[in-house]
Design a protein around this motif. Sequence first.
Motif, PDB file in Angstrom:
ATOM      1  N   SER A  85     -23.442 -55.386  26.393  1.00 27.56           N
ATOM      2  CA  SER A  85     -23.798 -55.922  25.160  1.00 27.56           C
ATOM      3  C   SER A  85     -24.953 -54.972  24.717  1.00 27.56           C
ATOM      4  N   GLY A  86     -24.616 -54.566  23.156  1.00 24.83           N
ATOM      5  CA  GLY A  86     -25.572 -53.751  22.540  1.00 24.83           C
ATOM      6  C   GLY A  86     -26.264 -54.603  21.699  1.00 24.83           C
ATOM      7  N   THR A  87     -26.974 -53.866  20.765  1.00 26.98           N
ATOM      8  CA  THR A  87     -27.924 -54.541  19.626  1.00 26.98           C
ATOM      9  C   THR A  87     -27.142 -55.598  18.870  1.00 26.98           C
ATOM     10  N   LYS A  88     -25.877 -55.204  18.635  1.00 25.36           N
ATOM     11  CA  LYS A  88     -24.815 -56.116  17.822  1.00 25.36           C
ATOM     12  C   LYS A  88     -24.267 -56.807  18.490  1.00 25.36           C
ATOM     13  N   GLY A  89     -24.445 -57.148  19.655  1.00 25.31           N
ATOM     14  CA  GLY A  89     -23.538 -58.025  20.601  1.00 25.31           C
ATOM     15  C   GLY A  89     -22.881 -57.261  21.340  1.00 25.31           C
ATOM     16  N   LYS A  90     -21.413 -57.749  21.870  1.00 20.20           N
ATOM     17  CA  LYS A  90     -20.595 -56.963  22.895  1.00 20.20           C
ATOM     18  C   LYS A  90     -19.948 -55.825  22.284  1.00 20.20           C
ATOM     19  N   ARG A  91     -19.935 -54.785  23.224  1.00 18.68           N
ATOM     20  CA  ARG A  91     -19.488 -53.525  22.478  1.00 18.68           C
ATOM     21  C   ARG A  91     -17.995 -53.520  23.151  1.00 18.68           C
ATOM     22  N   LEU A  92     -17.226 -53.999  21.967  1.00 19.48           N
ATOM     23  CA  LEU A  92     -15.624 -54.134  22.375  1.00 19.48           C
ATOM     24  C   LEU A  92     -14.918 -52.785  21.994  1.00 19.48           C
ATOM     25  N   TYR A  93     -14.173 -52.314  22.879  1.00 20.67           N
ATOM     26  CA  TYR A  93     -12.926 -51.252  22.317  1.00 20.67           C
ATOM     27  C   TYR A  93     -11.792 -51.632  23.070  1.00 20.67           C
ATOM     28  N   ASP A  94     -10.682 -50.766  22.732  1.00 20.71           N
ATOM     29  CA  ASP A  94      -9.616 -50.904  23.414  1.00 20.71           C
ATOM     30  C   ASP A  94      -9.431 -50.047  24.490  1.00 20.71           C
ATOM     31  N   TRP A  95      -8.823 -50.266  25.531  1.00 24.42           N
ATOM     32  CA  TRP A  95      -8.682 -49.395  26.852  1.00 24.42           C
ATOM     33  C   TRP A  95      -7.473 -48.997  27.471  1.00 24.42           C
ATOM     34  N   ALA A  96      -7.247 -47.908  27.989  1.00 28.38           N
ATOM     35  CA  ALA A  96      -6.083 -47.802  28.655  1.00 28.38           C
ATOM     36  C   ALA A  96      -6.414 -46.940  30.003  1.00 28.38           C
ATOM     37  N   TYR A  97      -5.918 -47.351  31.063  1.00 24.98           N
ATOM     38  CA  TYR A  97      -6.157 -46.782  32.291  1.00 24.98           C
ATOM     39  C   TYR A  97      -4.797 -46.327  32.941  1.00 24.98           C
ATOM     40  N   LEU A  98      -4.865 -44.889  33.291  1.00 22.21           N
ATOM     41  CA  LEU A  98      -3.440 -44.695  33.871  1.00 22.21           C
ATOM     42  C   LEU A  98      -3.992 -43.868  35.453  1.00 22.21           C
ATOM     43  N   PRO A  99      -3.552 -44.663  36.377  1.00 19.86           N
ATOM     44  CA  PRO A  99      -3.861 -44.042  37.739  1.00 19.86           C
ATOM     45  C   PRO A  99      -2.858 -42.857  38.074  1.00 19.86           C
ATOM     46  N   LEU A 100      -3.326 -41.611  38.404  1.00 19.24           N
ATOM     47  CA  LEU A 100      -2.699 -40.379  38.336  1.00 19.24           C
ATOM     48  C   LEU A 100      -2.201 -39.950  39.750  1.00 19.24           C
ATOM     49  N   ALA A 101      -3.038 -40.123  40.833  1.00 20.24           N
ATOM     50  CA  ALA A 101      -2.903 -39.792  42.133  1.00 20.24           C
ATOM     51  C   ALA A 101      -3.698 -40.707  43.034  1.00 20.24           C
ATOM     52  N   GLY A 102      -3.131 -40.640  44.388  1.00 18.04           N
ATOM     53  CA  GLY A 102      -4.023 -41.117  45.304  1.00 18.04           C
ATOM     54  C   GLY A 102      -4.217 -40.089  46.549  1.00 18.04           C
ATOM     55  N   LEU A 103      -5.415 -40.463  47.141  1.00 25.30           N
ATOM     56  CA  LEU A 103      -5.651 -39.396  48.313  1.00 25.30           C
ATOM     57  C   LEU A 103      -6.345 -40.467  49.172  1.00 25.30           C
ATOM     58  N   ASP A 104      -6.183 -40.196  50.682  1.00 25.71           N
ATOM     59  CA  ASP A 104      -6.877 -40.775  51.645  1.00 25.71           C
ATOM     60  C   ASP A 104      -8.036 -39.845  51.910  1.00 25.71           C
TER      61      ASP A 104
END
Length: 416
Positions: free
Chosen positions: A271-290
């Motif tokens: 939440s910001g001074t004008k309400g929820k701070r809405l954006y479009d988001w994308a997430y790409l998992p690229l690599a996994g490590l133990d």
Amino acid sequence: MIQDMTSGGASVEETLYLWASGLGSAKERIVPLFTQKRVAASACAFLDVLIGNEPRKTGWMRAEAAGDPGPWRQQALLGRGHWDADALRDVVREHVVEHLGTEDGVLVIDETGFLKKGQASCGVGRQYTGSAGKITNCQIGVFATYVSARGHAFVDRALYLPKDWTSNRERLKQTHVPDDVVFATKPALASMMIERSIEAGVPFRCVAADSVYGVGDVERTLRRAGIGYVLGVRGNHWFGSWATSPLIAGEAKDIAANLPEQAWCRLSAGSGTKGKRLYDWAYLPLAGLDAEEFDCPIAGPWTRGLLIRRNIADGDLACFTTWCPKGTTLQELVNVEGTRWRIEECFETAKNEFGLDHNETRSWHGWHRHVSLVMLAYAVMASVRYQANSLKSKKTLHRTRQSLSAGPYRKSGVSS
């Protein structure tokens, strides 16, 4: 500030009591840092003035508010006095952890500029600062802010010295820079602050920062410590994946441009001074490590990824490199990134209310002492605000329970 805290929450009397007890506790913590009682008294008076209502915190104004005949005691506190600003920084950090610490805290790293005239102030030079939005004559301070559900406050700071300062020993001597201080990049300063927080037991699971800190020192420090991160990177930063289908390789901005529309999800970053701070988001998992592969103390698989934020209004993109335990959700990453604006709030309040940028000293010690005292004032305010809000929550819960228990009887009384 008291009015802001009492609106719909704790009463004025309760808030004043919280202020008095919080400020008194802070003074008790710092008095042992000073070898002379008069210097300790000056530090306590300095703290009183910072929290007071004076619009500017100049030396003369601080002196007048403290009842001193002139600014000499204030100047001595910041300059000639013998006391350790780093010890005060540690007191501030302990205070913040005690009042605001939670296991899911986030450490946010950023910098701010201190506009200056002349070339005598330690670290001053023509350099870019977001405070002015341009290259100008200023000092740059790198800061760490602790953010949790209870509130947010500074826990560390470092004055950045450009190379034209660290290569000039005479200039360093004139501003009393310690002999062991050498050139350090802003990410290196950030890494040192992160390591200090880890060693001090500050409870945080993630670090958030902008593109200045997005690659290199900070990443390596956090991976070794088993701490997740969401760090800004430039659009031309190269990302590559393995064991994904299809394989991903290219600059962040190009990867984002080629994503199908169904890859984007609209979420709030808080939440910001004008309400929820809405954006479009994308997430790409690229690599996994133990964890064992990089000596991480937190067992299990970790995922390196690319997080992209798109502005709804104009399509402007911001890209982040991420590191998190496998299974971390997109919303969790968005929440971490959303904490970054809290440090901007810290800068704004600290400058407008506590005189963060009203430091009139020119020395290394003067800068760190002034800033550390302001950090303590901010920490007191943050803890009082949390306590006042807690009182509000307790009162609301109490009134709700009273209403629920008394409601049926009141209705029956009216209808009879």
